[in-house]
Scaffold this active site. Structure first.
Site, PDB file in Angstrom:
ATOM      1  N   GLU A 371       0.742  -1.401  -0.438  1.00 45.64           N
ATOM      2  CA  GLU A 371       0.340   0.200   0.440  1.00 45.64           C
ATOM      3  C   GLU A 371       0.807   1.094  -0.168  1.00 45.64           C
ATOM      4  O   GLU A 371       1.756   1.855   0.994  1.00 45.64           O
ATOM      5  CB  GLU A 371      -1.219  -0.174   1.066  1.00 45.64           C
ATOM      6  CG  GLU A 371      -1.492   1.495   1.201  1.00 45.64           C
ATOM      7  CD  GLU A 371      -2.939   0.894   2.667  1.00 45.64           C
ATOM      8  OE1 GLU A 371      -3.023   0.722   2.963  1.00 45.64           O
ATOM      9  OE2 GLU A 371      -3.586   2.492   2.311  1.00 45.64           O
ATOM     10  N   ASN A 429      -4.668   5.165  -2.244  1.00 45.00           N
ATOM     11  CA  ASN A 429      -5.978   5.416  -1.357  1.00 45.00           C
ATOM     12  C   ASN A 429      -6.933   6.787  -1.675  1.00 45.00           C
ATOM     13  O   ASN A 429      -6.027   7.778  -2.789  1.00 45.00           O
ATOM     14  CB  ASN A 429      -5.950   6.200   0.344  1.00 45.00           C
ATOM     15  CG  ASN A 429      -5.454   5.360   1.186  1.00 45.00           C
ATOM     16  OD1 ASN A 429      -5.982   3.481   1.173  1.00 45.00           O
ATOM     17  ND2 ASN A 429      -3.670   4.512   1.112  1.00 45.00           N
ATOM     18  N   GLU A 461      -7.803   1.942  -2.988  1.00 40.89           N
ATOM     19  CA  GLU A 461      -8.593   1.616  -1.884  1.00 40.89           C
ATOM     20  C   GLU A 461      -9.368   2.825  -1.497  1.00 40.89           C
ATOM     21  O   GLU A 461      -9.539   4.509  -1.842  1.00 40.89           O
ATOM     22  CB  GLU A 461      -7.476   1.588  -0.531  1.00 40.89           C
ATOM     23  CG  GLU A 461      -7.021   0.757  -1.265  1.00 40.89           C
ATOM     24  CD  GLU A 461      -6.238  -0.195  -0.158  1.00 40.89           C
ATOM     25  OE1 GLU A 461      -6.001   1.327   1.513  1.00 40.89           O
ATOM     26  OE2 GLU A 461      -5.348  -0.812   0.410  1.00 40.89           O
ATOM     27  N   ASP A 491     -11.878  -0.046   1.896  1.00 38.40           N
ATOM     28  CA  ASP A 491     -11.143   0.373   3.468  1.00 38.40           C
ATOM     29  C   ASP A 491     -11.848   0.255   4.590  1.00 38.40           C
ATOM     30  O   ASP A 491     -12.729   0.939   4.718  1.00 38.40           O
ATOM     31  CB  ASP A 491      -9.693   1.152   2.983  1.00 38.40           C
ATOM     32  CG  ASP A 491      -8.514   1.901   3.708  1.00 38.40           C
ATOM     33  OD1 ASP A 491      -8.512   0.790   4.453  1.00 38.40           O
ATOM     34  OD2 ASP A 491      -7.999   2.084   3.175  1.00 38.40           O
ATOM     35  N   GLU A 548      -6.004  -5.535   8.770  1.00 39.05           N
ATOM     36  CA  GLU A 548      -4.669  -4.578   8.930  1.00 39.05           C
ATOM     37  C   GLU A 548      -4.606  -4.536  10.103  1.00 39.05           C
ATOM     38  O   GLU A 548      -5.206  -5.161  10.863  1.00 39.05           O
ATOM     39  CB  GLU A 548      -5.642  -3.050   8.279  1.00 39.05           C
ATOM     40  CG  GLU A 548      -6.139  -2.862   7.175  1.00 39.05           C
ATOM     41  CD  GLU A 548      -6.676  -1.548   6.725  1.00 39.05           C
ATOM     42  OE1 GLU A 548      -5.470  -0.572   5.921  1.00 39.05           O
ATOM     43  OE2 GLU A 548      -7.019  -1.585   7.733  1.00 39.05           O
TER      44      GLU A 548
HETATM   45  P1  C2E Z   1      -5.270   3.026   5.767  1.00 42.06           P
HETATM   46  O1  C2E Z   1      -5.605   3.127   4.458  1.00 42.06           O
HETATM   47  O2  C2E Z   1      -6.001   3.087   6.302  1.00 42.06           O
HETATM   48  O3  C2E Z   1      -3.967   3.424   6.115  1.00 42.06           O
HETATM   49  C1  C2E Z   1      -3.283   2.044   6.921  1.00 42.06           C
HETATM   50  C2  C2E Z   1      -2.422   3.096   8.302  1.00 42.06           C
HETATM   51  O4  C2E Z   1      -2.188   2.473   9.196  1.00 42.06           O
HETATM   52  C3  C2E Z   1      -1.440   3.766   7.985  1.00 42.06           C
HETATM   53  O5  C2E Z   1      -1.183   4.710   8.390  1.00 42.06           O
HETATM   54  C4  C2E Z   1      -0.655   2.644   8.448  1.00 42.06           C
HETATM   55  O6  C2E Z   1       0.528   3.199   9.140  1.00 42.06           O
HETATM   56  C5  C2E Z   1      -0.856   2.360   9.586  1.00 42.06           C
HETATM   57  N1  C2E Z   1      -0.871   1.000  10.243  1.00 42.06           N
HETATM   58  C6  C2E Z   1      -0.388   0.202   9.599  1.00 42.06           C
HETATM   59  N2  C2E Z   1      -0.062  -1.146   9.760  1.00 42.06           N
HETATM   60  C7  C2E Z   1      -0.256  -0.889  10.746  1.00 42.06           C
HETATM   61  C8  C2E Z   1      -0.131  -1.719  12.260  1.00 42.06           C
HETATM   62  O7  C2E Z   1       0.167  -2.731  12.953  1.00 42.06           O
HETATM   63  N3  C2E Z   1      -0.807  -0.957  13.331  1.00 42.06           N
HETATM   64  C9  C2E Z   1      -1.357   0.331  13.417  1.00 42.06           C
HETATM   65  N4  C2E Z   1      -1.275   0.520  14.662  1.00 42.06           N
HETATM   66  N5  C2E Z   1      -0.987   1.335  12.198  1.00 42.06           N
HETATM   67  C10 C2E Z   1      -0.920   0.851  11.139  1.00 42.06           C
HETATM   68  P2  C2E Z   1      -0.492   6.125   7.820  1.00 42.06           P
HETATM   69  O8  C2E Z   1       0.598   6.289   6.830  1.00 42.06           O
HETATM   70  O9  C2E Z   1      -0.566   7.336   9.040  1.00 42.06           O
HETATM   71  O10 C2E Z   1      -2.408   6.832   7.052  1.00 42.06           O
HETATM   72  C11 C2E Z   1      -3.099   7.375   7.819  1.00 42.06           C
HETATM   73  C12 C2E Z   1      -4.283   7.546   6.323  1.00 42.06           C
HETATM   74  O11 C2E Z   1      -4.360   8.274   5.640  1.00 42.06           O
HETATM   75  C13 C2E Z   1      -4.815   6.096   5.930  1.00 42.06           C
HETATM   76  O12 C2E Z   1      -5.620   5.128   5.728  1.00 42.06           O
HETATM   77  C14 C2E Z   1      -5.389   6.612   4.495  1.00 42.06           C
HETATM   78  O13 C2E Z   1      -6.755   7.326   5.318  1.00 42.06           O
HETATM   79  C15 C2E Z   1      -5.129   7.898   4.487  1.00 42.06           C
HETATM   80  N6  C2E Z   1      -3.896   8.063   3.619  1.00 42.06           N
HETATM   81  C16 C2E Z   1      -2.649   8.036   3.958  1.00 42.06           C
HETATM   82  N7  C2E Z   1      -2.434   8.095   2.283  1.00 42.06           N
HETATM   83  C17 C2E Z   1      -3.289   8.162   1.310  1.00 42.06           C
HETATM   84  C18 C2E Z   1      -3.124   9.056   0.266  1.00 42.06           C
HETATM   85  O14 C2E Z   1      -2.182   9.256  -0.238  1.00 42.06           O
HETATM   86  N8  C2E Z   1      -4.288   9.378  -0.728  1.00 42.06           N
HETATM   87  C19 C2E Z   1      -5.801   9.774   0.593  1.00 42.06           C
HETATM   88  N9  C2E Z   1      -6.925   9.854   0.126  1.00 42.06           N
HETATM   89  N10 C2E Z   1      -5.343   9.551   2.283  1.00 42.06           N
HETATM   90  C20 C2E Z   1      -4.110   8.673   2.366  1.00 42.06           C
HETATM   91 CA    CA Z   2      -5.636   2.146   2.787  1.00 41.01          CA
HETATM   92 CA    CA Z   3      -7.473   1.148   6.256  1.00 45.06          CA
END
Ligand code: C2E
Ligand code: CA
Ligand code: CA
Length: 601
Positions: A371, A429, A461, A491, A548
């Protein structure tokens, strides 16, 4: 796939109870549905959870009326589970209630008991919905009627019908049929510091000067439609109350702090605006939402309500439509201007990064996908959370540009990965507004053509919260992406506002179970059951399932045993820059995967 619905009419209900239920407006089919729901539920476990949920109320009642009386009443109350099997239950319950009442009952207890029962049943039965999708649509009205029944019973009125009428008069706003301000007072429960926050989101419909040309019937129609649309957005367990002619409050218990209230507010706003467009009056009014939390912003209904209204007023002063009280997202004005400037600069300079987090197949341990997650480091070195980044992009109206940048980056990365001998797929995403961008599918197809990427290698996603259920344009964008050969993943499944009936219509190819459920699996049977049934249901619908938030070996083992298709989480690897990812991938696929044990039963 699901035959329960077919056999429903043949599940008999004992007649005395049938009469009771019919007196509360439950149709024959709904009664059968209720029975079928009980039958397919683990009653003992449901009782336990209901007990846990009622405990604080019991303690409160016991303090004033004595332990024994309170215990008797709450024990009787637990028998609501499976009540149609015991015709004597309502009478017993009423008797215990009278006894408790004579000994002094805390104010509002009846409504609170009903609300806790309804919420618990809703969440619990909702968890079972995985195997009951056809009953899904009937669940909410049935459970609400059980709530009415309970309050009616407890109000100790001469007749149930009378009690219901009283209840309606006192707690229901007549034009819309929604709960009113007094009801909001009753269902409000302050959250403790160690509990997830609950939110009040106050929505206002504000008529512009041009509305003077409208007659009152038009306005009323708009108000009813907006109320309906907002109510539709409520999750199971949320309540939408009408607190004024042009004002509503969504009470969302346990929604949590952080970005969730923000997303819920955005969803409400969207729903309300859509309703105004549907009645053709969008040009005459605007909507705004303010939110506040308990315990953060107060411990009484009034305090939280006023904080939500103040947040809304602040939003309007700043020319915005959404604002949640409290520190998160509440950047000081100067800082906001500064960040906005930097953000636009970063967009122009392509200064955002994508980090990759591996997704592994649980059958053989292979990593065939990752991802792509957005990263932004500001000039001063501080990192901005991607959720905040996305919220800002939405607020600044820059989401479309941001998403295009992400898609471009990801497709270029796919090509670069192939060159390096890492032919994996990537998921990116999308945000809510992307789904209302009719040109997005075309943009994506150009991007993959430019880099000569097979469409199968790019998955999009989307979260439930970002979608307007049944919005034709949203559905068409999703269908076009899928028809072009892309994967489409739903998602954060389980956290949003959608129903399973809707999932069946959604043209998705994958489903990602939210980390909230995965992480609590080892400790709570309920979350295990949710994950297991979501896996089964989704696979039954032809979707592959990714879990996830896999943070521990135990999570991994449980998911494998459940037959889940793939997993992602810190236990496997954290998101990392692409170079680090390539090195990780080579190492993993040579060492780790070889040692992958075969799936045991
Ligand atoms: P998401 O799509 O649910 O992405 C997964 C998030 O969970 C990511 O946080 C990832 O670092 C985190 N994660 C992965 N494995 C674990 C785990 O084992 N435990 C825990 N506690 N967390 C885990 P991140 O990178 O902070 O991203 C947060 C959200 O921001 C993403 O949730 C997504 O909704 C949004 N996001 C990130 N990149 C993009 C993007 O390019 N475009 C858009 N529209 N939204 C984005
Ligand atoms: Ca995602
Ligand atoms: Ca997610």
């Amino acid at each position: 796939m699901n035959r329960l619905y077919d056999i429903l009419p043949f599940v008999p209900v004992p007649t005395e109870v049938a009469d009771d239920l019919a007196a509360h407006g439950l149709s024959g089919l709904e009664q059968s549905a209720l029975r079928a729901l009980w039958h397919s539920t683990d009653m003992a476990a449901l009782r336990d959870r209901l007990h846990a949920a009622l405990e604080p109320l019991e303690a409160d009642a016991a303090m004033r009326a004595g332990d024994a009386l309170a215990a008797k009443f709450f024990n009787a109350c637990l028998d609501v589970v499976g009540w149609e099997l015991d015709p004597a239950w309502p009478e017993r319950m009423r008797a215990q209630w009278l006894a408790l009442q004579l000994a002094a009952v805390p104010v509002g207890l009846s409504a609170r008991v009903a609300s806790v029962v309804v919420t618990t049943l809703q969440t619990d039965l909702a968890a079972q919905r995985a195997s009951l999708s056809a009953l899904d649509a009937m669940l909410i009205p049935i459970v609400s009627r059980i709530g009415f029944f309970l309050v009616g019973l407890l109000d100790g009125a001469a007749s149930v019908a009378e009690a219901q009428a009283r209840l309606l008069a006192e707690y229901v706003e007549p034009d819309s049929g929604l709960p009113n301000r007094a009801a909001l007072e009753q269902i409000f429960l302050p959250a403790e510091a160690d509990e997830p926050s609950s939110a009040m989101l106050a929505v206002a419909l504000m008529w512009g000067g041009s509305a003077i040309v409208l007659n009152s019937a038009d306005r009323d129609r708009a108000r009813i439609e907006v109320g309906r649309a907002l109510a539709k957005r409520a999750r199971a367990g949320d309540s939408l109350c009408r607190v004024g002619d042009d004002e509503w409050v969504l009470w969302a218990p346990g929604i949590g702090a952080g970005v969730r209230p923000q997303l819920a507010a955005a969803a409400l706003l969207e729903a309300g605006e859509q309703a105004m467009r549907n009645v053709g009056l969008a040009a005459h009014a605007t909507l705004a939402v303010g939110g506040a939390l308990t315990p953060e912003d107060g411990g009484t209904s009034d305090k939280v309500f006023n904080a939500a209204r103040r947040a809304r007023a602040a939003a309007l002063r700043e020319g915005r439509t959404i604002r949640i009280a409290g520190p998160e997202l509440e950047l000081e004005r100067a800082e906001r201007v500064q960040i906005e400037r930097e953000f636009i600069e970063a967009l122009r300079n392509n200064a955002f990064d994508l980090h990759l987090q591996p997704v592994i197949q649980l059958s053989d341990g292979e990593c065939a996908a990752a991802e792509a997650l957005l990263r932004w480091q500001r000039a001063d070195g501080s990192a901005v959370s991607p959720l905040l980044l996305v919220a800002m992009a939405e607020q600044f109206g820059l989401m479309q540009q941001l998403t295009r940048l992400v898609v471009q980056r990801a497709t270029a990365m796919l090509s670069e990965l192939s060159v390096q001998g890492v032919p994996i797929g990537l998921a990116v995403n999308l945000a809510g507004s992307d789904l209302r961008d009719p040109e997005l599918p075309e943009f994506i197809s150009q991007a993959i053509a430019t880099w000569r990427i097979a469409p199968q290698r790019l998955t999009l996603e989307l979260t439930e919260g970002s979608m307007i259920a049944d919005d034709a344009q949203t559905m068409s964008v999703i269908a076009r992406l899928r028809d072009a050969g892309h994967g489409v993943a739903l998602d954060d499944f389980g956290t949003g506002y959608s129903s399973l009936a809707w999932l069946r219509r959604l043209p998705a190819t994958r489903l990602k179970i939210d980390k909230m459920f995965v992480q609590k699996m080892p400790e709570t049977a309920q979350d295990r059951a949710i994950v297991r049934s979501v896996v089964q249901l989704a696979q039954g619908l032809g979707l592959s399932v990714i879990a996830e938030g896999v943070e521990r070996e135990e999570h991994l083992q449980m998911l494998r045993a459940m037959g889940c298709d793939a997993a992602q989480g810190f236990h496997i690897a954290r998101p990392m820059p692409v170079d680090a990812f390539v090195a990780w991938w080579r190492h993993w696929n040579s060492e780790h995967q070889a040692a992958w044990p075969p799936v045991s039963g």
